[in-house]
Scaffold this active site. Structure first.
Site, PDB file in Angstrom:
ATOM      1  N   ASN A   1       0.873  -1.174   0.000  1.00 17.80           N
ATOM      2  CA  ASN A   1       0.000   0.000   0.000  1.00 17.80           C
ATOM      3  C   ASN A   1       0.909   1.222   0.000  1.00 17.80           C
ATOM      4  OD1 ASN A   1      -1.757   2.074   0.471  1.00 17.80           O
ATOM      5  ND2 ASN A   1      -2.387   1.405   2.520  1.00 17.80           N
ATOM      6  N   TRP A   2       1.041   1.820  -1.158  1.00 11.30           N
ATOM      7  CA  TRP A   2       1.989   2.939  -1.283  1.00 11.30           C
ATOM      8  C   TRP A   2       1.438   4.239  -0.688  1.00 11.30           C
ATOM      9  CZ3 TRP A   2       4.269   2.484  -6.975  1.00 11.30           C
ATOM     10  CH2 TRP A   2       4.919   1.250  -7.097  1.00 11.30           C
ATOM     11  N   LYS A   3       0.175   4.240  -0.310  1.00 13.69           N
ATOM     12  CA  LYS A   3      -0.472   5.439   0.249  1.00 13.69           C
ATOM     13  C   LYS A   3      -0.252   6.624  -0.693  1.00 13.69           C
ATOM     14  CE  LYS A   3      -0.144   3.302   4.742  1.00 13.69           C
ATOM     15  NZ  LYS A   3      -0.039   3.435   6.188  1.00 13.69           N
TER      16      LYS A   3
ATOM     17  N   HIS B   1      -9.453   1.188   4.996  1.00 16.23           N
ATOM     18  CA  HIS B   1      -8.174   1.408   5.688  1.00 16.23           C
ATOM     19  C   HIS B   1      -8.393   2.387   6.839  1.00 16.23           C
ATOM     20  CE1 HIS B   1      -4.066   2.663   6.488  1.00 16.23           C
ATOM     21  NE2 HIS B   1      -3.690   1.546   5.892  1.00 16.23           N
TER      22      HIS B   1
ATOM     23  N   GLU C   1      -6.775   4.845   7.782  1.00 15.07           N
ATOM     24  CA  GLU C   1      -6.587   6.254   7.403  1.00 15.07           C
ATOM     25  C   GLU C   1      -7.831   6.797   6.706  1.00 15.07           C
ATOM     26  OE1 GLU C   1      -2.843   5.622   5.430  1.00 15.07           O
ATOM     27  OE2 GLU C   1      -1.953   5.162   7.377  1.00 15.07           O
TER      28      GLU C   1
ATOM     29  N   GLU D   1      -4.959  -4.592  10.793  1.00 14.43           N
ATOM     30  CA  GLU D   1      -3.971  -3.529  10.956  1.00 14.43           C
ATOM     31  C   GLU D   1      -4.236  -2.777  12.259  1.00 14.43           C
ATOM     32  OE1 GLU D   1      -2.162  -2.454   6.858  1.00 14.43           O
ATOM     33  OE2 GLU D   1      -3.779  -1.058   7.296  1.00 14.43           O
TER      34      GLU D   1
ATOM     35  N   GLY E   1       2.764   2.778  10.679  1.00 12.98           N
ATOM     36  CA  GLY E   1       3.689   3.886  10.476  1.00 12.98           C
ATOM     37  C   GLY E   1       4.423   4.328  11.732  1.00 12.98           C
TER      38      GLY E   1
ATOM     39  N   SER F   1       3.804  -1.652  10.330  1.00 16.33           N
ATOM     40  CA  SER F   1       5.262  -1.686  10.521  1.00 16.33           C
ATOM     41  C   SER F   1       5.865  -3.055  10.211  1.00 16.33           C
ATOM     42  CB  SER F   1       5.643  -1.219  11.933  1.00 16.33           C
ATOM     43  OG  SER F   1       5.210   0.124  12.127  1.00 16.33           O
TER      44      SER F   1
ATOM     45  N   GLY G   1       3.058  -0.893   4.240  1.00 20.81           N
ATOM     46  CA  GLY G   1       3.087   0.535   3.932  1.00 20.81           C
ATOM     47  C   GLY G   1       4.498   0.980   3.618  1.00 20.81           C
TER      48      GLY G   1
HETATM   49  P1  13P Z   1       3.208   0.738   7.637  1.00 17.02           P
HETATM   50  O1  13P Z   1       3.736  -0.548   7.054  1.00 17.02           O
HETATM   51  O2  13P Z   1       3.900   1.952   7.088  1.00 17.02           O
HETATM   52  O3  13P Z   1       3.136   0.698   9.115  1.00 17.02           O
HETATM   53  O4  13P Z   1       1.691   0.869   7.098  1.00 17.02           O
HETATM   54  C1  13P Z   1       0.844  -0.206   7.226  1.00 17.02           C
HETATM   55  C2  13P Z   1      -0.390   0.087   6.467  1.00 17.02           C
HETATM   56  O5  13P Z   1      -1.166   0.936   6.847  1.00 17.02           O
HETATM   57  C3  13P Z   1      -0.639  -0.678   5.247  1.00 17.02           C
HETATM   58  O6  13P Z   1      -1.929  -0.485   4.781  1.00 17.02           O
END
Ligand code: 13P
Length: 251
Positions: free
Chosen positions: A9-11, A95, A97, A167, A173, A213, A234
């Protein structure tokens, strides 16, 4: 046997040309790797470039969100048919977010899940508790509510196109990963909840990814847990070598 699935997930990272560079680095690192589904979920603006760059490889394409309608007056939104035309086969929905910053409720996520399935997309549906929930002993209650709300009304065939991503919000993150035991405990709980919602055959065949993470250095331990069937990555997915190591750890 559940086939492991690792998705990046590159966000809101990578322009179209940066995305192409990342795929160019990744493809040779994954050459010959079998027995795992690999999905890249770049931002909307890089979907076309990534779609082209992964042609002929085993890598698949996913989006990070979509609208529930197929078209219409929804400024700034993207629909399932638009994703399908770019050869996307997956979409991440719910998600944390999206839930936190854009107010997505379980009802909204459920509407999107149904729309995704009716356009033949696989839905990666995210659930997870906040630190406050965990510390007050509400993890299972919160995760069960999210599952029942986001995945209400699905039939057995629908479930074949559902992937769950657990998650924990406090691990996203932050560099603070759930321990393999903490993650396994919730994954087993999720499988039990699916069994109650549907039946044990569906629960046994549904893949449950861990996200939060996850990186090359901790992937193997997490992925060796019996109910962890892959990862939703992420930050570490933005680095080709790190992501490739995670994919290999899932095989
Ligand atoms: P991180 O791997 O940066 O913690 O993010 C996880 C995430 O939200 C994947 O959707």
């Amino acid at each position: 046997m559940r086939k492991p699935i690792v998705a990046g997930n590159w966000k809101m990272n990578k322009t179209s040309s940066e995305a192409k560079d990342l795929v160019r680095q990744l493809v040779p690192l994954l050459d010959g790797v079998k027995g795992v589904d690999v999905v890249l979920c770049p931002p909307f603006t890089a979907l076309a470039a990534v779609s082209e760059a992964i042609t002929g490889t085993q890598i698949d394409l996913g989006a990070q969100n979509m609208h529930w309608e197929k078209s219409g007056a929804y400024t700034g939104e993207i629909s399932a048919p638009m994703l399908r035309e770019l050869y996307a086969h997956y979409v991440i929905l719910g998600h944390s977010e999206r839930r936190t910053y854009f107010g997505e409720t379980d009802d909204v996520v459920n509407t999107k899940v149904r729309a995704a399935l009716s356009s033949n997309l696989h839905a990666i549906v995210c659930v997870g508790e906040t630190l406050e929930h965990r510390e007050s002993g509400k993890t299972e209650q919160v995760v069960a509510e999210q599952l029942r709300g986001s995945l209400a009304g699905l039939n057995e065939n629908d479930w074949q196109h559902i992937i769950i991503a657990y998650e924990p919000v406090w691990a996203i993150g932050t560099g603070r990963t759930a321990s393999p035991e903490q993650a396994q405990e919730v994954h087993a709980f999720i499988r039990g909840t699916i069994s109650n919602m549907q039946d044990s055959a569906v629960a046994e065949s549904t893949r449950i990814q861990y996200g939060g993470s996850m990186k090359a250095s901790n992937a193997r331990e997490l992925l060796s847990q019996p109910d962890i069937d892959g990862g939703l990555i992420g930050g570490a997915a933005l680095d080709a070598a790190n992501f490739a190591e995670i994919v290999k750890a899932a095989v």
